[in-house]
Design a protein around this motif. Sequence first.
Motif, PDB file in Angstrom:
ATOM      1  N   ASN A  78      11.956 -11.369  16.372  1.00  8.46           N
ATOM      2  CA  ASN A  78      10.815 -10.621  15.836  1.00  8.46           C
ATOM      3  C   ASN A  78       9.536 -11.168  16.437  1.00  8.46           C
ATOM      4  OD1 ASN A  78       9.727 -12.811  13.985  1.00  8.46           O
ATOM      5  ND2 ASN A  78      11.794 -12.561  13.124  1.00  8.46           N
ATOM      6  N   GLY A  79       8.442 -10.503  16.147  1.00  8.01           N
ATOM      7  CA  GLY A  79       7.172 -10.869  16.756  1.00  8.01           C
ATOM      8  C   GLY A  79       6.556 -12.134  16.207  1.00  8.01           C
ATOM      9  N   GLY A  80       6.939 -12.532  14.988  1.00  5.67           N
ATOM     10  CA  GLY A  80       6.370 -13.730  14.390  1.00  5.67           C
ATOM     11  C   GLY A  80       5.305 -13.403  13.358  1.00  5.67           C
ATOM     12  N   ILE A  81       4.772 -14.450  12.748  1.00  2.88           N
ATOM     13  CA  ILE A  81       3.844 -14.285  11.634  1.00  2.88           C
ATOM     14  C   ILE A  81       2.488 -13.768  12.088  1.00  2.88           C
ATOM     15  CG2 ILE A  81       2.586 -15.530   9.832  1.00  2.88           C
ATOM     16  CD1 ILE A  81       4.975 -17.375   9.565  1.00  2.88           C
ATOM     17  N   ILE A  82       1.957 -14.313  13.169  1.00  2.00           N
ATOM     18  CA  ILE A  82       0.604 -13.925  13.599  1.00  2.00           C
ATOM     19  C   ILE A  82       0.550 -12.459  14.027  1.00  2.00           C
ATOM     20  CG2 ILE A  82      -1.208 -14.367  15.296  1.00  2.00           C
ATOM     21  CD1 ILE A  82      -0.443 -17.310  15.219  1.00  2.00           C
ATOM     22  N   PRO A  83       1.460 -11.971  14.869  1.00  2.00           N
ATOM     23  CA  PRO A  83       1.430 -10.534  15.190  1.00  2.00           C
ATOM     24  C   PRO A  83       1.601  -9.647  13.960  1.00  2.00           C
ATOM     25  CG  PRO A  83       2.770 -11.718  16.781  1.00  2.00           C
ATOM     26  CD  PRO A  83       2.456 -12.682  15.680  1.00  2.00           C
ATOM     27  N   LEU A  84       2.437 -10.088  13.013  1.00  2.00           N
ATOM     28  CA  LEU A  84       2.606  -9.297  11.792  1.00  2.00           C
ATOM     29  C   LEU A  84       1.307  -9.244  11.002  1.00  2.00           C
ATOM     30  CD1 LEU A  84       4.355  -7.789   9.723  1.00  2.00           C
ATOM     31  CD2 LEU A  84       5.012 -10.021   8.765  1.00  2.00           C
ATOM     32  N   TYR A  85       0.626 -10.382  10.890  1.00  2.00           N
ATOM     33  CA  TYR A  85      -0.640 -10.407  10.153  1.00  2.00           C
ATOM     34  C   TYR A  85      -1.679  -9.518  10.828  1.00  2.00           C
ATOM     35  CZ  TYR A  85      -4.787 -12.203   7.800  1.00  2.00           C
ATOM     36  OH  TYR A  85      -5.949 -12.304   7.074  1.00  2.00           O
ATOM     37  N   ARG A  86      -1.752  -9.579  12.133  1.00  2.00           N
ATOM     38  CA  ARG A  86      -2.724  -8.743  12.856  1.00  2.00           C
ATOM     39  C   ARG A  86      -2.367  -7.267  12.715  1.00  2.00           C
ATOM     40  NH1 ARG A  86      -4.475 -10.777  18.691  1.00  2.00           N
ATOM     41  NH2 ARG A  86      -5.894  -9.042  18.229  1.00  2.00           N
ATOM     42  N   LEU A  87      -1.089  -6.943  12.732  1.00  2.00           N
ATOM     43  CA  LEU A  87      -0.675  -5.548  12.552  1.00  2.00           C
ATOM     44  C   LEU A  87      -1.083  -5.031  11.184  1.00  2.00           C
ATOM     45  CD1 LEU A  87       0.906  -3.036  13.470  1.00  2.00           C
ATOM     46  CD2 LEU A  87       2.963  -4.110  12.534  1.00  2.00           C
ATOM     47  N   ILE A  88      -0.825  -5.826  10.152  1.00  2.00           N
ATOM     48  CA  ILE A  88      -1.202  -5.408   8.797  1.00  2.00           C
ATOM     49  C   ILE A  88      -2.719  -5.268   8.686  1.00  2.00           C
ATOM     50  CG2 ILE A  88      -1.162  -6.076   6.367  1.00  2.00           C
ATOM     51  CD1 ILE A  88       1.512  -5.146   7.470  1.00  2.00           C
ATOM     52  N   GLY A  89      -3.460  -6.177   9.335  1.00  2.00           N
ATOM     53  CA  GLY A  89      -4.914  -6.073   9.325  1.00  2.00           C
ATOM     54  C   GLY A  89      -5.405  -4.825  10.050  1.00  2.00           C
ATOM     55  N   ASP A  90      -4.825  -4.516  11.204  1.00  2.00           N
ATOM     56  CA  ASP A  90      -5.234  -3.325  11.953  1.00  2.00           C
ATOM     57  C   ASP A  90      -4.923  -2.043  11.192  1.00  2.00           C
ATOM     58  OD1 ASP A  90      -6.112  -4.951  13.971  1.00  2.00           O
ATOM     59  OD2 ASP A  90      -4.292  -4.749  15.194  1.00  2.00           O
ATOM     60  N   MET A  91      -3.940  -2.079  10.329  1.00  2.00           N
ATOM     61  CA  MET A  91      -3.581  -0.907   9.522  1.00  2.00           C
ATOM     62  C   MET A  91      -4.359  -0.860   8.210  1.00  2.00           C
ATOM     63  SD  MET A  91       0.556  -0.955  10.094  1.00  2.00           S
ATOM     64  CE  MET A  91       0.825   0.518   9.099  1.00  2.00           C
ATOM     65  N   ASN A  92      -5.307  -1.799   8.029  1.00  2.00           N
ATOM     66  CA  ASN A  92      -6.137  -1.862   6.818  1.00  2.00           C
ATOM     67  C   ASN A  92      -5.282  -1.997   5.548  1.00  2.00           C
ATOM     68  OD1 ASN A  92      -8.624  -1.571   8.212  1.00  2.00           O
ATOM     69  ND2 ASN A  92      -8.294   0.646   8.335  1.00  2.00           N
ATOM     70  N   LEU A  93      -4.241  -2.818   5.632  1.00  2.00           N
ATOM     71  CA  LEU A  93      -3.353  -3.015   4.488  1.00  2.00           C
ATOM     72  C   LEU A  93      -3.479  -4.406   3.871  1.00  2.00           C
ATOM     73  CD1 LEU A  93      -0.087  -1.248   5.721  1.00  2.00           C
ATOM     74  CD2 LEU A  93      -1.817  -0.384   4.128  1.00  2.00           C
ATOM     75  N   LEU A  94      -4.438  -5.216   4.344  1.00  2.00           N
ATOM     76  CA  LEU A  94      -4.691  -6.495   3.691  1.00  2.00           C
ATOM     77  C   LEU A  94      -5.290  -6.254   2.319  1.00  2.00           C
ATOM     78  CD1 LEU A  94      -6.171  -8.566   6.659  1.00  2.00           C
ATOM     79  CD2 LEU A  94      -3.838  -8.639   5.754  1.00  2.00           C
ATOM     80  N   ASN A  95      -4.876  -7.046   1.335  1.00  2.00           N
ATOM     81  CA  ASN A  95      -5.296  -6.845  -0.055  1.00  2.00           C
ATOM     82  C   ASN A  95      -4.961  -5.433  -0.522  1.00  2.00           C
ATOM     83  OD1 ASN A  95      -6.331  -9.345  -0.968  1.00  2.00           O
ATOM     84  ND2 ASN A  95      -8.193  -9.029   0.227  1.00  2.00           N
ATOM     85  N   ASN A  96      -3.786  -4.963  -0.124  1.00  2.00           N
ATOM     86  CA  ASN A  96      -3.293  -3.648  -0.519  1.00  2.00           C
ATOM     87  C   ASN A  96      -1.808  -3.804  -0.806  1.00  2.00           C
ATOM     88  OD1 ASN A  96      -2.151  -0.935  -0.375  1.00  2.00           O
ATOM     89  ND2 ASN A  96      -4.112  -0.300   0.502  1.00  2.00           N
ATOM     90  N   MET A  97      -1.357  -3.252  -1.926  1.00  2.00           N
ATOM     91  CA  MET A  97       0.041  -3.455  -2.300  1.00  2.00           C
ATOM     92  C   MET A  97       1.002  -2.897  -1.265  1.00  2.00           C
ATOM     93  SD  MET A  97       0.915  -0.732  -5.314  1.00  2.00           S
ATOM     94  CE  MET A  97       0.953   1.028  -5.006  1.00  2.00           C
ATOM     95  N   TRP A  98       0.572  -1.871  -0.513  1.00  2.00           N
ATOM     96  CA  TRP A  98       1.461  -1.313   0.501  1.00  2.00           C
ATOM     97  C   TRP A  98       1.637  -2.272   1.679  1.00  2.00           C
ATOM     98  CZ3 TRP A  98       4.340   2.284  -1.256  1.00  2.00           C
ATOM     99  CH2 TRP A  98       3.859   3.151  -2.230  1.00  2.00           C
ATOM    100  N   GLY A  99       0.695  -3.178   1.855  1.00  2.00           N
ATOM    101  CA  GLY A  99       0.873  -4.204   2.868  1.00  2.00           C
ATOM    102  C   GLY A  99       2.004  -5.157   2.535  1.00  2.00           C
ATOM    103  N   LEU A 100       2.341  -5.274   1.247  1.00  2.00           N
ATOM    104  CA  LEU A 100       3.468  -6.094   0.821  1.00  2.00           C
ATOM    105  C   LEU A 100       4.775  -5.310   0.855  1.00  2.00           C
ATOM    106  CD1 LEU A 100       4.440  -8.803  -0.445  1.00  2.00           C
ATOM    107  CD2 LEU A 100       3.975  -7.785  -2.682  1.00  2.00           C
ATOM    108  N   ILE A 101       4.716  -4.008   0.590  1.00  2.00           N
ATOM    109  CA  ILE A 101       5.930  -3.206   0.437  1.00  2.00           C
ATOM    110  C   ILE A 101       6.439  -2.664   1.769  1.00  2.00           C
ATOM    111  CG2 ILE A 101       6.849  -1.085  -0.587  1.00  2.00           C
ATOM    112  CD1 ILE A 101       4.989  -1.571  -2.968  1.00  2.00           C
ATOM    113  N   LEU A 102       5.554  -2.096   2.578  1.00  2.00           N
ATOM    114  CA  LEU A 102       5.993  -1.355   3.767  1.00  2.00           C
ATOM    115  C   LEU A 102       6.646  -2.230   4.852  1.00  2.00           C
ATOM    116  CD1 LEU A 102       3.096   1.247   4.212  1.00  2.00           C
ATOM    117  CD2 LEU A 102       5.382   1.586   3.233  1.00  2.00           C
TER     118      LEU A 102
END
Length: 310
Positions: free
Chosen positions: A135-159
């Motif tokens: 897999n891509g690792g933690i940092i790419p995943l965090y950046r992906l979630i940030g680019d999708m505006n899902l930080l501090n959003n419950m869908w960022g945890l679920i999707l």
Amino acid sequence: MSAQVKATPAKHGNKVHRSRGDMIFDTVNVIIVGIFLFIVIYPLYWTLVASFSDPNAVNRGDVSFWPVGVTFSGYNRLFQYTQIWRSYLNTIVYTILGTVLNVAVTVAGGYALSRPNLPLRGIIMKLLIFTMFFNGGIIPLYRLIGDMNLLNNMWGLILPTTLSVYNMTIARAFFQGSIPDGIVEAAQIDGCSNIGTFFRIVLPVSPAIISVMCLFHVVFRWNEYFNAMMFFTDVDLYPLQLVLRDILINNTMTSQSGSGSDAQAIVEMRRQAQLIKYSSIVVSTVPMLILYPFLQKYFVKGIMVGSLKG
């Protein structure tokens, strides 16, 4: 023509006579199963007993099967944190929504990949299995979630964890071994579409695997905290496990940061920290222990079929 003699157990009335060897075999099996059952259950029982016992008695090893110095102060301290009720509600919401999405994607994907007429089925399966090991690792995943505006959003945890390839592989094996191609072909001859076949024919005869997937995903969602720790900075969005972790760390650090002049207060804080530790384990595991008996009868059947066939 010689008569065939069949060996049948001797019967006395309605009872079958059992040999001494059979009784010894059953006795040994019961003893072995009992030992394994004790090994599994006793740590859970001891944790429950320790959560009601005096921490000093626990440290001395006086607690084995019954509470010693019964106290509810650990639970009282734990439930004084108002955030725990909010986190309980958050976890229930995350678990329900996440499990529904997980089961829908897992079961539908497993059925589709079990059909021999699916185009590129082998390539798709290989690509999915590849993601189990790389897999891509933690940092790419965090950046992906940030680019999708899902930080501090419950869908960022679920999707990000909607698809479990391992569970989908179990579902695929179940459908391959339990759904004959003839049933699917008969439904299509009668004019049923692939989607209609899935909902009208396949799902009604698959409660076992659906229950297994529900149990797997409920346990995963209930215990999930690492992604929440990465993606959430809003305390109001924290799940239960993350809040319990913070409470436990804070109490442990507080109990270790006192000075020598208030030794009695330090001892008391350490007692409370230990009680909170055991109480947190009980609070976080009881819902899963309550849920499991309702799915247990499907669990064994579904997981065995999914693991032996395919």
